[in-house]
Motif scaffolding. Structure first.
Motif, PDB file in Angstrom:
ATOM      1  N   ALA A  71       0.816  -1.210   0.000  1.00 31.70           N
ATOM      2  CA  ALA A  71       0.000   0.000   0.000  1.00 31.70           C
ATOM      3  C   ALA A  71       0.853   1.266   0.000  1.00 31.70           C
ATOM      4  CB  ALA A  71      -0.933   0.017   1.214  1.00 31.70           C
ATOM      5  N   ILE A  72       2.104   1.138   0.410  1.00 29.59           N
ATOM      6  CA  ILE A  72       3.013   2.282   0.448  1.00 29.59           C
ATOM      7  C   ILE A  72       3.913   2.309  -0.778  1.00 29.59           C
ATOM      8  CG2 ILE A  72       4.889   3.378   1.752  1.00 29.59           C
ATOM      9  CD1 ILE A  72       3.680   2.180   4.282  1.00 29.59           C
ATOM     10  N   THR A  73       4.284   1.140  -1.266  1.00 31.02           N
ATOM     11  CA  THR A  73       5.230   1.087  -2.383  1.00 31.02           C
ATOM     12  C   THR A  73       4.551   1.162  -3.748  1.00 31.02           C
ATOM     13  OG1 THR A  73       5.170  -1.349  -2.362  1.00 31.02           O
ATOM     14  CG2 THR A  73       6.856  -0.266  -1.027  1.00 31.02           C
ATOM     15  N   ASP A  74       3.291   0.779  -3.831  1.00 29.63           N
ATOM     16  CA  ASP A  74       2.570   0.786  -5.102  1.00 29.63           C
ATOM     17  C   ASP A  74       1.684   2.031  -5.166  1.00 29.63           C
ATOM     18  OD1 ASP A  74       0.922   0.331  -7.326  1.00 29.63           O
ATOM     19  OD2 ASP A  74       0.913  -1.829  -7.025  1.00 29.63           O
ATOM     20  N   TRP A  75       1.982   2.933  -6.094  1.00 30.83           N
ATOM     21  CA  TRP A  75       1.274   4.207  -6.183  1.00 30.83           C
ATOM     22  C   TRP A  75      -0.210   4.031  -6.454  1.00 30.83           C
ATOM     23  CZ3 TRP A  75      -1.336   5.161 -10.696  1.00 30.83           C
ATOM     24  CH2 TRP A  75      -0.966   4.398 -11.820  1.00 30.83           C
ATOM     25  N   ARG A  76      -0.613   2.904  -7.012  1.00 34.45           N
ATOM     26  CA  ARG A  76      -2.014   2.709  -7.351  1.00 34.45           C
ATOM     27  C   ARG A  76      -2.905   2.699  -6.113  1.00 34.45           C
ATOM     28  NH1 ARG A  76      -1.454  -2.582 -11.011  1.00 34.45           N
ATOM     29  NH2 ARG A  76      -0.084  -3.062  -9.245  1.00 34.45           N
ATOM     30  N   TYR A  77      -2.409   2.157  -5.018  1.00 40.84           N
ATOM     31  CA  TYR A  77      -3.205   2.096  -3.799  1.00 40.84           C
ATOM     32  C   TYR A  77      -3.440   3.492  -3.229  1.00 40.84           C
ATOM     33  CZ  TYR A  77      -2.685  -2.959  -3.854  1.00 40.84           C
ATOM     34  OH  TYR A  77      -2.747  -4.285  -4.224  1.00 40.84           O
ATOM     35  N   ILE A  78      -2.421   4.324  -3.306  1.00 37.87           N
ATOM     36  CA  ILE A  78      -2.562   5.699  -2.819  1.00 37.87           C
ATOM     37  C   ILE A  78      -3.532   6.476  -3.698  1.00 37.87           C
ATOM     38  CG2 ILE A  78      -1.340   7.854  -2.362  1.00 37.87           C
ATOM     39  CD1 ILE A  78       1.173   6.162  -1.826  1.00 37.87           C
ATOM     40  N   VAL A  79      -3.385   6.340  -5.010  1.00 39.57           N
ATOM     41  CA  VAL A  79      -4.258   7.056  -5.943  1.00 39.57           C
ATOM     42  C   VAL A  79      -5.703   6.618  -5.784  1.00 39.57           C
ATOM     43  CG1 VAL A  79      -4.823   7.366  -8.382  1.00 39.57           C
ATOM     44  CG2 VAL A  79      -2.450   7.528  -7.624  1.00 39.57           C
ATOM     45  N   VAL A  80      -5.928   5.314  -5.676  1.00 35.90           N
ATOM     46  CA  VAL A  80      -7.287   4.794  -5.519  1.00 35.90           C
ATOM     47  C   VAL A  80      -7.922   5.316  -4.232  1.00 35.90           C
ATOM     48  CG1 VAL A  80      -8.558   2.673  -4.965  1.00 35.90           C
ATOM     49  CG2 VAL A  80      -7.046   2.732  -6.936  1.00 35.90           C
ATOM     50  N   SER A  81      -7.151   5.349  -3.154  1.00 40.10           N
ATOM     51  CA  SER A  81      -7.668   5.827  -1.871  1.00 40.10           C
ATOM     52  C   SER A  81      -8.012   7.314  -1.928  1.00 40.10           C
ATOM     53  CB  SER A  81      -6.653   5.568  -0.757  1.00 40.10           C
ATOM     54  OG  SER A  81      -6.347   4.199  -0.652  1.00 40.10           O
ATOM     55  N   VAL A  82      -7.097   8.097  -2.489  1.00 44.06           N
ATOM     56  CA  VAL A  82      -7.333   9.541  -2.588  1.00 44.06           C
ATOM     57  C   VAL A  82      -8.510   9.832  -3.517  1.00 44.06           C
ATOM     58  CG1 VAL A  82      -6.359  11.717  -3.410  1.00 44.06           C
ATOM     59  CG2 VAL A  82      -4.948  10.162  -2.047  1.00 44.06           C
ATOM     60  N   LEU A  83      -8.591   9.097  -4.625  1.00 40.98           N
ATOM     61  CA  LEU A  83      -9.698   9.293  -5.564  1.00 40.98           C
ATOM     62  C   LEU A  83     -11.039   9.008  -4.891  1.00 40.98           C
ATOM     63  CD1 LEU A  83     -10.650   9.849  -8.457  1.00 40.98           C
ATOM     64  CD2 LEU A  83     -10.340   7.409  -8.941  1.00 40.98           C
ATOM     65  N   ALA A  84     -11.119   7.921  -4.132  1.00 40.50           N
ATOM     66  CA  ALA A  84     -12.354   7.593  -3.424  1.00 40.50           C
ATOM     67  C   ALA A  84     -12.706   8.689  -2.416  1.00 40.50           C
ATOM     68  CB  ALA A  84     -12.214   6.253  -2.712  1.00 40.50           C
ATOM     69  N   GLY A  85     -11.685   9.210  -1.727  1.00 36.95           N
ATOM     70  CA  GLY A  85     -11.931  10.276  -0.762  1.00 36.95           C
ATOM     71  C   GLY A  85     -12.431  11.550  -1.416  1.00 36.95           C
ATOM     72  N   LEU A  86     -11.834  11.927  -2.541  1.00 40.42           N
ATOM     73  CA  LEU A  86     -12.255  13.141  -3.242  1.00 40.42           C
ATOM     74  C   LEU A  86     -13.662  13.003  -3.812  1.00 40.42           C
ATOM     75  CD1 LEU A  86      -8.947  14.060  -5.137  1.00 40.42           C
ATOM     76  CD2 LEU A  86      -9.919  15.204  -3.123  1.00 40.42           C
ATOM     77  N   ILE A  87     -13.955  11.833  -4.389  1.00 39.50           N
ATOM     78  CA  ILE A  87     -15.295  11.608  -4.930  1.00 39.50           C
ATOM     79  C   ILE A  87     -16.339  11.749  -3.837  1.00 39.50           C
ATOM     80  CG2 ILE A  87     -16.839   9.835  -5.871  1.00 39.50           C
ATOM     81  CD1 ILE A  87     -14.462   8.776  -7.480  1.00 39.50           C
ATOM     82  N   THR A  88     -16.074  11.149  -2.694  1.00 38.66           N
ATOM     83  CA  THR A  88     -17.032  11.194  -1.596  1.00 38.66           C
ATOM     84  C   THR A  88     -17.154  12.606  -1.018  1.00 38.66           C
ATOM     85  OG1 THR A  88     -16.450   8.911  -1.052  1.00 38.66           O
ATOM     86  CG2 THR A  88     -17.675  10.146   0.595  1.00 38.66           C
TER      87      THR A  88
END
Length: 215
Positions: free
Chosen positions: A68-85
């Motif tokens: 979750a820290i080394t793969d940028w996709r997990y960070i992007v997915v989390s931030v995207l979900a937060g912004l959408i909400t």
């Protein structure tokens, strides 16, 4: 052929893991908006809910640093979900009981992806089942603790049991040399279906009932 199957299985597990991250991040962000957190607070809750279970799994398996820290996709997915909400909460809130629906979906996806990734790291069947369950319930527990609520896993309808059964089906499929992708889909479907029906019908484990103090 074996190499091709391994690639398909790995791709499916990553897809399930990212999918679980997204829906759990949505549940975390939704809880943050309901508690009137600011944008930073919502994003923190989104990342914590989406990734805590996976981080705990990786640490226990010795996969350091966690994906979750080394793969940028997990960070992007989390931030995207937060912004959408945060910006379109009314759209998200139109779903009936959105946090619980997202939580059930994330529970199912993480149960099978966590178990599958544990097997890929050569964990035994029991360990893989338990790690799949931990992956599934970890994010929801951290989400609830951060907003000062009793974790759902400790107080509501069938939750950890659903995750345990979903992970067990995925692991059993691997042990019986069945299609890993098919076993994962069946396990996720069982977990989500059991959790969703339990929410609708109020199925739950027996609860502790302290004696009447007035007696």
């Amino acid at each position: 052929m074996i190499v091709g199957e391994d690639i398909v299985v790995t791709t499916l597990l990553v897809a399930f893991d990212l999918g679980g991250t997204f829906v759990f991040a949505l549940s975390g962000a939704t809880a943050g908006v309901k508690h009137r957190l600011d944008l930073f607070g919502v994003l923190v809750l989104s990342f914590a809910a989406g990734n805590s279970g996976g981080i705990a799994r990786d640490l226990m398996m010795g996969a350091i640093p966690p994906v979750a820290i080394t793969d940028w996709r997990y960070i992007v997915v989390s931030v995207l979900a937060g912004l959408i909400t945060f910006y379109w909460y009314r759209v998200i809130n139109r779903l009936a009981h959105p946090v619980l629906v997202f939580d059930a979906a994330g529970l199912a996806l993480f149960a099978v992806s966590g178990a599958g990734m544990a097997l890929a790291l050569h964990a035994g069947p029991v360990a893989a089942t338990l790690l799949g369950t931990l992956t599934a319930i970890g994010g929801g527990m951290v989400r609830d603790i951060l907003v000062m609520e009793i974790p759902v896993v400790l107080r509501t309808e069938l939750y950890a049991i659903a995750a345990l059964l979903g992970a067990a089906v995925a692991v059993a499929g691997g042990m019986l040399h069945l299609s890993p992708s098919g076993s994962s889909v069946v396990g996720a479907g069982l977990c989500f279906g059991l959790r969703f029906i339990a929410m609708r019908r109020g199925w739950e484990l027996p609860k502790a009932r302290p004696p009447d103090e007035s007696g």
